[in-house]
Enzyme design. Structure first.
Site, short mmCIF file in Angstrom:
data_model
loop_
_atom_site.label_atom_id
_atom_site.label_comp_id
_atom_site.label_asym_id
_atom_site.label_seq_id
_atom_site.Cartn_x
_atom_site.Cartn_y
_atom_site.Cartn_z
N ASP A 1 -18.50 10.63 26.65
CA ASP A 1 -17.18 10.85 27.22
C ASP A 1 -16.46 11.99 26.50
OD1 ASP A 1 -17.45 8.80 29.07
OD2 ASP A 1 -16.57 7.29 27.75
N LYS A 2 -16.59 12.05 25.18
CA LYS A 2 -15.93 13.12 24.42
C LYS A 2 -16.61 14.46 24.67
CE LYS A 2 -12.29 12.16 22.96
NZ LYS A 2 -11.55 12.88 23.96
N GLU B 1 -13.12 18.58 35.72
CA GLU B 1 -13.74 17.35 35.26
C GLU B 1 -15.19 17.63 34.86
OE1 GLU B 1 -11.71 14.92 35.08
OE2 GLU B 1 -10.19 15.32 36.60
N LYS C 1 0.15 20.51 34.61
CA LYS C 1 -0.22 19.10 34.77
C LYS C 1 0.52 18.30 33.69
CE LYS C 1 -3.51 20.88 37.45
NZ LYS C 1 -3.47 22.29 37.87
N LYS D 1 -19.26 5.93 16.93
CA LYS D 1 -18.01 5.23 17.22
C LYS D 1 -17.47 4.60 15.95
CE LYS D 1 -17.69 3.17 21.28
NZ LYS D 1 -17.86 2.26 22.43
N HIS E 1 -20.09 11.58 21.43
CA HIS E 1 -20.02 10.52 22.44
C HIS E 1 -19.98 11.18 23.82
CE1 HIS E 1 -18.35 7.35 24.98
NE2 HIS E 1 -18.74 6.48 24.06
N ASP F 1 -25.86 6.68 27.29
CA ASP F 1 -24.68 6.24 28.04
C ASP F 1 -24.17 7.43 28.84
OD1 ASP F 1 -22.51 4.82 28.95
OD2 ASP F 1 -21.44 4.79 27.05
N ALA F 2 -23.69 7.17 30.06
CA ALA F 2 -23.11 8.23 30.88
C ALA F 2 -21.76 8.65 30.31
CB ALA F 2 -22.96 7.77 32.32
N ASP G 1 0.65 15.27 33.04
CA ASP G 1 -0.15 14.26 32.33
C ASP G 1 -0.41 14.72 30.91
OD1 ASP G 1 -0.44 12.30 34.23
OD2 ASP G 1 -2.30 13.11 35.04
N GLU H 1 -10.93 21.57 40.67
CA GLU H 1 -10.22 22.63 41.38
C GLU H 1 -9.69 23.65 40.36
OE1 GLU H 1 -10.66 19.01 42.91
OE2 GLU H 1 -8.80 19.24 41.76
N LYS I 1 -6.99 20.21 31.97
CA LYS I 1 -5.78 20.41 32.77
C LYS I 1 -4.89 21.48 32.15
CE LYS I 1 -5.71 15.61 34.37
NZ LYS I 1 -4.97 14.31 34.34
N ARG J 1 -12.01 9.45 29.99
CA ARG J 1 -12.26 8.01 29.85
C ARG J 1 -11.93 7.50 28.45
NH1 ARG J 1 -17.69 6.09 32.83
NH2 ARG J 1 -18.63 7.01 30.97
N LYS J 2 -11.34 8.35 27.62
CA LYS J 2 -10.97 7.94 26.26
C LYS J 2 -9.50 8.26 25.99
CE LYS J 2 -14.83 6.11 24.92
NZ LYS J 2 -15.15 5.68 26.28
N PHE K 1 -29.49 3.17 15.54
CA PHE K 1 -28.83 3.92 16.61
C PHE K 1 -29.46 5.30 16.65
CE2 PHE K 1 -24.23 5.28 18.06
CZ PHE K 1 -24.76 5.80 19.23
#
Length: 465
Positions: free
Chosen positions: A20-21, A46, A323, A178, A18, A292-293, A325, A59, A319, A298-299, A284
């Site tokens: 995003d992945k 990113e 970080k 998915k 995918h 898809d971008a 997060d 960064e 990260k 985003r997941k 598919f």
């Protein structure tokens, strides 16, 4: 006492192909390359991808020398994207090419304002959090791994799709995909939840052209599967594909999951009554960044607990451990799983919060949903956590070995619920190794309070009052 009721809950997941992945995996591949040469690297990387382009930006302050283009191309190759045709009607295009994709790099160094507030001039244990934020972890006794079954099943379905594709059986699967799972639960009076029935399974997986694609062309050796040189094979029909996906993926995945009653998840599955949707759109073929971008982070629900518990909103991949997060979310899962595995409660949701440049967490919250062991309270379990864990960023990096180059393996198929292991001296998924809290199973809330009072000075060294 909690209200007894029956309810449906759903979780979804996506495969490593995918977009995003793919972005998450590239970001963590860059992080690993930094940490391999310089364990104290400060990384916020990113990734974005669309069509035949992958861009890394962010960064990074590191002593490592990086070849970003090689890192990107190798990761794309490993995932399995080895062809791109600029035509949405193409049956040959997988959506991205490891050999011909454009690689863009837009990276500078960490802000000196952040560096000065977080780590410059501070000891390892006094390193401050890299940003403010809130983080959550969740655990439930419904499965052996203390993961909610909806998310564990959705995640493992996607991983099994990848496993069979990379093994070459079935060879006609492509990287993108998915999954989604709905399960019927019973909520008990003690606050625990028990899965009683697999209600719905949805699988949408990228594939080669049905009844026409040739294995020698689909598995040409450009990706890491190796070239197929045997007798020519033709992809089956769409119906045959879906039947094979059910047998090779759905059934095998259910067999691999152990419920708390020690039976496999197959025990609550019935093909005749389950709502099965395998490739419900019909086909598919075009997937990946062409379909898809993609963007790092985003997941985040897929990366954590599939919608159970709560989520603070922060992404993980790309990260370094300062970080919070990432590192503090790992800590929250570590703490939640430890109290559930010890039998102190049957479900737990743990929250931490931080301020940039400050080492100690600002707050700790433990929710047990009324499922705590008789004699204990949610406050007692909170105190047990304070007595046995240190969630300052430097302590987490030390206790969970977070400065090792081991993050790429976390970037797909969930950061939690994975089997911890040691490879090349590195501890992978260390936050899944529970702290032994079994001594508290024989204690009362009053006993915990007494231990807390006796160790107050030590506790205040790592937690706020």
């Amino acid at each position: 006492m909690t209200e007894e009721r029956t309810f449906l809950f759903s979780s979804e997941s996506v495969n490593e192909g995918h977009p995003d992945k793919l972005s998450d995996q590239v970001s963590d591949a860059v992080l690993d390359a930094c940490l391999k040469e310089d364990p104290m690297s400060k990384v916020a990387c990113e990734t974005a991808t669309k069509d035949n382009m992958v861009m890394v930006f962010g960064e990074i302050s590191t002593a490592a020398t990086l070849d970003y283009e090689s890192i990107v191309r190798e990761q794309v190759r490993e995932i399995g994207f080895d062809s791109f045709v600029d035509d949405l009607g193409s049956v040959d295009s997988k959506g991205l090419s490891c050999d011909t994709c454009e690689v863009l790099v837009r990276i500078n160094k960490q802000s000196p304002d952040i560096a000065g507030g977080v780590h410059v001039g501070k000891s390892d244990l006094d390193v401050g959090a890299g940003d403010q934020g809130i983080m959550f972890g969740y655990a439930s006794d419904e499965t052996e791994s203390c993961m909610p079954l909806t998310h564990l099943l959705a995640t493992k379905l996607g991983k099994q799709l990848t496993n069979v594709r990379k093994s070459g059986d079935p060879w006609w699967l492509r990287p993108d995909g998915k999954t989604q799972v709905t399960i019927e639960y019973k909520q008990h009076a003690d606050g625990s939840v028990e899965p009683t029935k697999i209600h719905t399974v949805v699988i949408s997986t990228q594939h080669a052209e049905p009844s026409n694609a040739k294995r020698t062309e689909e598995q040409s050796g450009k990706d890491n599967r190796g070239a197929y040189t045997g007798e020519e094979q033709i992809a089956p029909s769409m119906k045959e594909m879906n039947d094979l996906i059910h047998d090779h993926v759905v059934v095998k995945t259910l067999e691999s999951i152990t419920l708390k009653n020690t039976e496999s998840a197959l025990s609550i599955y019935d093909k005749e009554t389950c709502n099965l949707h395998i490739n419900p759109s019909g086909k598919f073929i075009i997937g990946g960044p062409q379909g898809d971008a993609g963007l790092t982070g985003r997941k985040i629900i897929i990366d954590t607990h599939g919608g159970w518990g709560a989520h603070g909103g922060g992404a993980f991949s790309g990260k370094d451990p300062t970080k919070v997060d990432r590192s503090a979310a790992y800590a929250c899962r570590w703490m939640a799983k430890s109290v559930v595995k010890a039998g102190l409660c049957k479900r737990a949701c743990v929250q931490l919060s931080y301020a940039i440049g400050v080492a100690k967490p600002l707050s700790l919250f433990v929710e047990t949903y009324g499922s705590e062991k008789e004699g204990l309270t949610a406050q007692a379990i909170t105190d047990i956590v304070k007595l046995n864990f240190d969630c300052r960023p430097g302590a987490l990096a030390r206790d969970l070995a977070l400065r090792e180059p081991k993050y790429n393996k976390t970037a797909a198929y969930c950061h939690f619920g994975r089997e911890p292991f040691v490879q090349d001296g590195m501890r992978f998924f260390s936050w899944e190794e529970v702290v032994d809290l079994s001594k508290y199973t024989t204690m009362t809330a009053e006993g915990v309070a007494s231990e807390m009072e006796a160790n107050k000075t030590e506790v205040l060294g790592k937690w706020v009052d």
